[in-house]
Design a protein around this motif. Structure first.
Motif, short mmCIF file in Angstrom:
data_model
loop_
_atom_site.label_atom_id
_atom_site.label_comp_id
_atom_site.label_asym_id
_atom_site.label_seq_id
_atom_site.Cartn_x
_atom_site.Cartn_y
_atom_site.Cartn_z
N CYS A 99 0.93 -1.01 0.13
CA CYS A 99 0.27 0.06 0.34
C CYS A 99 1.35 0.92 0.05
CB CYS A 99 -0.55 -0.17 1.08
SG CYS A 99 -1.36 -1.29 1.78
N PRO A 100 -0.04 2.20 -0.65
CA PRO A 100 1.34 3.24 -0.42
C PRO A 100 1.95 4.14 0.79
CG PRO A 100 -1.08 3.64 -1.32
CD PRO A 100 -1.19 2.30 -0.76
N ARG A 101 3.59 4.38 1.46
CA ARG A 101 3.29 4.12 2.21
C ARG A 101 3.65 5.37 3.10
NH1 ARG A 101 9.17 3.52 2.69
NH2 ARG A 101 9.40 3.64 0.62
N ALA A 102 4.43 5.61 4.32
CA ALA A 102 3.78 6.80 5.11
C ALA A 102 3.65 8.44 3.86
CB ALA A 102 4.71 7.01 6.26
N LEU A 103 5.26 8.46 3.30
CA LEU A 103 5.51 9.65 2.76
C LEU A 103 3.95 9.96 2.13
CD1 LEU A 103 8.99 9.92 3.30
CD2 LEU A 103 7.38 10.73 4.28
N LEU A 104 2.81 10.15 2.04
CA LEU A 104 2.07 10.63 0.91
C LEU A 104 1.86 12.42 1.08
CD1 LEU A 104 0.06 8.49 2.54
CD2 LEU A 104 0.12 7.69 0.76
N HIS A 105 1.22 12.46 -0.17
CA HIS A 105 0.99 13.84 -0.98
C HIS A 105 -0.52 14.09 -0.94
CE1 HIS A 105 1.34 11.33 -4.23
NE2 HIS A 105 1.07 12.35 -5.19
N GLY A 106 -0.61 15.68 -1.16
CA GLY A 106 -1.92 16.07 -2.53
C GLY A 106 -1.50 16.69 -3.27
N MET A 107 -2.19 16.50 -4.53
CA MET A 107 -1.16 17.17 -5.79
C MET A 107 -1.30 18.83 -6.15
SD MET A 107 0.34 16.43 -8.57
CE MET A 107 -0.20 15.04 -8.29
N PHE A 108 -0.31 19.59 -5.50
CA PHE A 108 -0.21 20.87 -6.37
C PHE A 108 0.29 20.76 -7.87
CE2 PHE A 108 -0.60 22.87 -2.18
CZ PHE A 108 0.10 21.54 -1.49
N VAL A 109 -0.21 21.67 -8.10
CA VAL A 109 0.47 22.02 -9.64
C VAL A 109 0.81 23.66 -9.71
CG1 VAL A 109 -1.33 19.86 -10.66
CG2 VAL A 109 -2.21 22.04 -10.49
N LEU A 110 0.90 23.50 -10.69
CA LEU A 110 0.66 24.93 -10.93
C LEU A 110 -0.24 25.28 -12.07
CD1 LEU A 110 5.18 25.42 -11.83
CD2 LEU A 110 3.81 25.80 -10.08
N VAL A 111 -0.41 25.96 -12.23
CA VAL A 111 -1.84 26.59 -13.31
C VAL A 111 -0.90 28.27 -13.81
CG1 VAL A 111 -3.26 27.63 -13.39
CG2 VAL A 111 -2.72 25.79 -11.84
N HIS A 112 -0.83 28.37 -15.19
CA HIS A 112 -1.26 29.93 -15.85
C HIS A 112 -2.22 30.19 -15.72
CE1 HIS A 112 2.71 28.41 -18.35
NE2 HIS A 112 2.33 28.42 -18.20
N VAL A 113 -2.03 31.59 -15.41
CA VAL A 113 -2.89 32.68 -14.64
C VAL A 113 -2.53 34.44 -15.68
CG1 VAL A 113 -4.21 33.84 -13.47
CG2 VAL A 113 -3.82 31.73 -13.16
N ARG A 114 -4.28 34.56 -16.19
CA ARG A 114 -3.58 35.96 -17.03
C ARG A 114 -4.64 36.57 -16.08
NH1 ARG A 114 -4.16 34.21 -22.99
NH2 ARG A 114 -2.35 33.10 -22.73
N ASP A 115 -4.26 38.30 -15.75
CA ASP A 115 -4.76 38.64 -14.23
C ASP A 115 -4.24 40.25 -15.33
OD1 ASP A 115 -6.07 38.50 -11.44
OD2 ASP A 115 -6.55 39.69 -13.63
#
Lengths: 165, 230
Positions: free
Chosen positions: B8-24
């Motif tokens: 099974c997935p071991r202790a070091l787990l993660h949530g997904m951080f992604v880079l998003v391009h934004v124009r503002d």
């Protein structure tokens, strides 16, 4: 307070969400046709960003009380995100992050999947989940099933060599 | 760190951080002009985006870098400078099948509410608990009835405040962001006509624009102590 963003002002390149009939399933590597190129981040990378932001917020707070007040909420959210990343990131990885990404992005030079390379999401998953072998890797990162076990081992070997420092 | 006794997935787990391009287009008020231009821009962007949910995208964490910065155009009237920017933002945006660790924040008949610290809209509905599980109203806790090695009944409780390993089942991010601030509390000494009082009660609790449905079903999921060896 949450903002309502006018679509005319913000155009998201590559992140427009799912089209009709598109299924979001990390196992199939289909996060909506636009998401495939999304740059997935390693927790270590996010942690570094947050740490440098925290430093500049502290500097700002020292120079202006009004700013300090305004930044309290922001800094507490950032602190919590930083805490999460710190807890789950790969230890002792910072100096090696760039090399890791570079090496793990290189396409396979031989074998049935010659020319194929790991997608950004898969690199982040390998580093964040640290599977022990190809079998475990394929179980916890389902999108790797398209690679042969040997090929997955090859990637894991690169990861181990670099993170062993 | 805890030990999980299977593939099974071991202790070091993660949530997904992604880079998003934004124009503002960012408005730099005159008060920012004394700072370094990019610092001012960075502060304005972070002030505007951090901890906000981008419709259909995810929860903004922090500015990663600038891709393109246009010229500052000063408008008559407010004296502020308007700058067209393109940047990459770090966004929290987990995917189905990802496994993560969260803390149980609330437990009631509708299930569990889990938190990552910086994000707390993670719900485990009853049908996604380990089966069979049931709710104990007196304690307000969910319990998984399983068997130990000897075949005897084993009741495993999920306490509030424990960490649990969960798998993301579904992520809902509203395409439109209609989150309204909560109604302002009326001071006690103000006489409010009854009709208005009822109206205030009827206003539904605004729904947070990003919600995760999580599952504790499956080997290795749930409370880590459940899976530890001897």
């Amino acid at each position: 307070r949450l903002f309502f963003f006018e679509r005319s002002l913000l155009r998201f390149s590559g992140m427009s969400g799912l089209g009709p009939g598109e299924v979001e399933d990390a196992g199939e590597l289909q996060f909506g046709s636009d998401f495939n190129d999304a740059e997935a981040m390693l927790l270590n990378e996010v942690y570094m960003m947050l740490e440098s932001r925290e430093r500049s917020l502290i500097k700002m707070a020292e120079s202006s009380r009004a700013e300090a007040k305004a930044n309290t909420l922001a800094s507490s959210i950032l602190a919590k995100t930083k805490q999460y990343c710190e807890r789950f990131q790969t230890p002792n990885l910072d100096p090696q992050i760039r090399e890791l990404r570079q090496q793990l992005s290189r396409p396979l030079e031989s074998g049935p999947n010659v020319g194929e390379s790991l997608k950004s999401f898969q690199i982040a998953s390998i580093v964040n989940l640290q599977p022990d072998n190809a079998e475990e890797a394929k179980a916890i990162i389902p999108s790797l099933k398209n690679f042969e076990n040997d090929e997955v081992e090859h990637f894991l070997k690169i990861y181990r060599q670099i993170s062993a420092g | 760190f805890f030990f999980v006794a299977c593939l099974c997935p071991r202790a070091l787990l993660h949530g997904m951080f992604v880079l998003v391009h934004v124009r503002d287009t960012i408005k730099l008020p005159p008060s920012c002009f004394s700072k370094d231009f990019y610092d001012g821009l960075k502060d304005e962007i972070n002030g505007r985006y951090t901890n906000k949910v981008l419709p259909g995208i995810g929860l903004c964490v922090i500015l990663y870098d600038f891709v393109k910065v246009g010229e500052a155009v000063v408008h008559f009237g407010d004296g502020a400078a308007w700058v067209k920017v393109e940047f990459r933002e770090v966004v929290f945006r987990p995917f189905p099948l990802e496994t993560m660790v969260g803390k149980v924040e609330k437990s009631d008949a509708s299930g569990l509410l889990l938190s990552l610290g910086f994000f707390s809209e993670i719900r485990v509905p009853p049908h996604l608990m380990q089966q069979p599980s049931h709710y104990m109203p007196e304690q307000g806790l969910w319990v998984w009835r399983t068997e130990d090695e000897g075949g005897a009944n084993l009741d495993l409780y999920i306490d509030v405040g424990t960490d649990v390993l969960f798998q993301v089942k579904e992520v809902q991010i509203d395409q439109e962001n209609h989150h309204q601030p909560p109604p302002i509390a009326v001071p006690r000494d103000t006489r409010v006509p009854d009709a208005d009082k009822d109206k205030a009660k009827e206003t539904p609790e605004p729904r947070y624009p990003m919600r995760i449905t999580a599952s504790l079903q499956g080997e290795g999921l749930g409370v880590s102590a459940w899976w530890e060896e001897g």
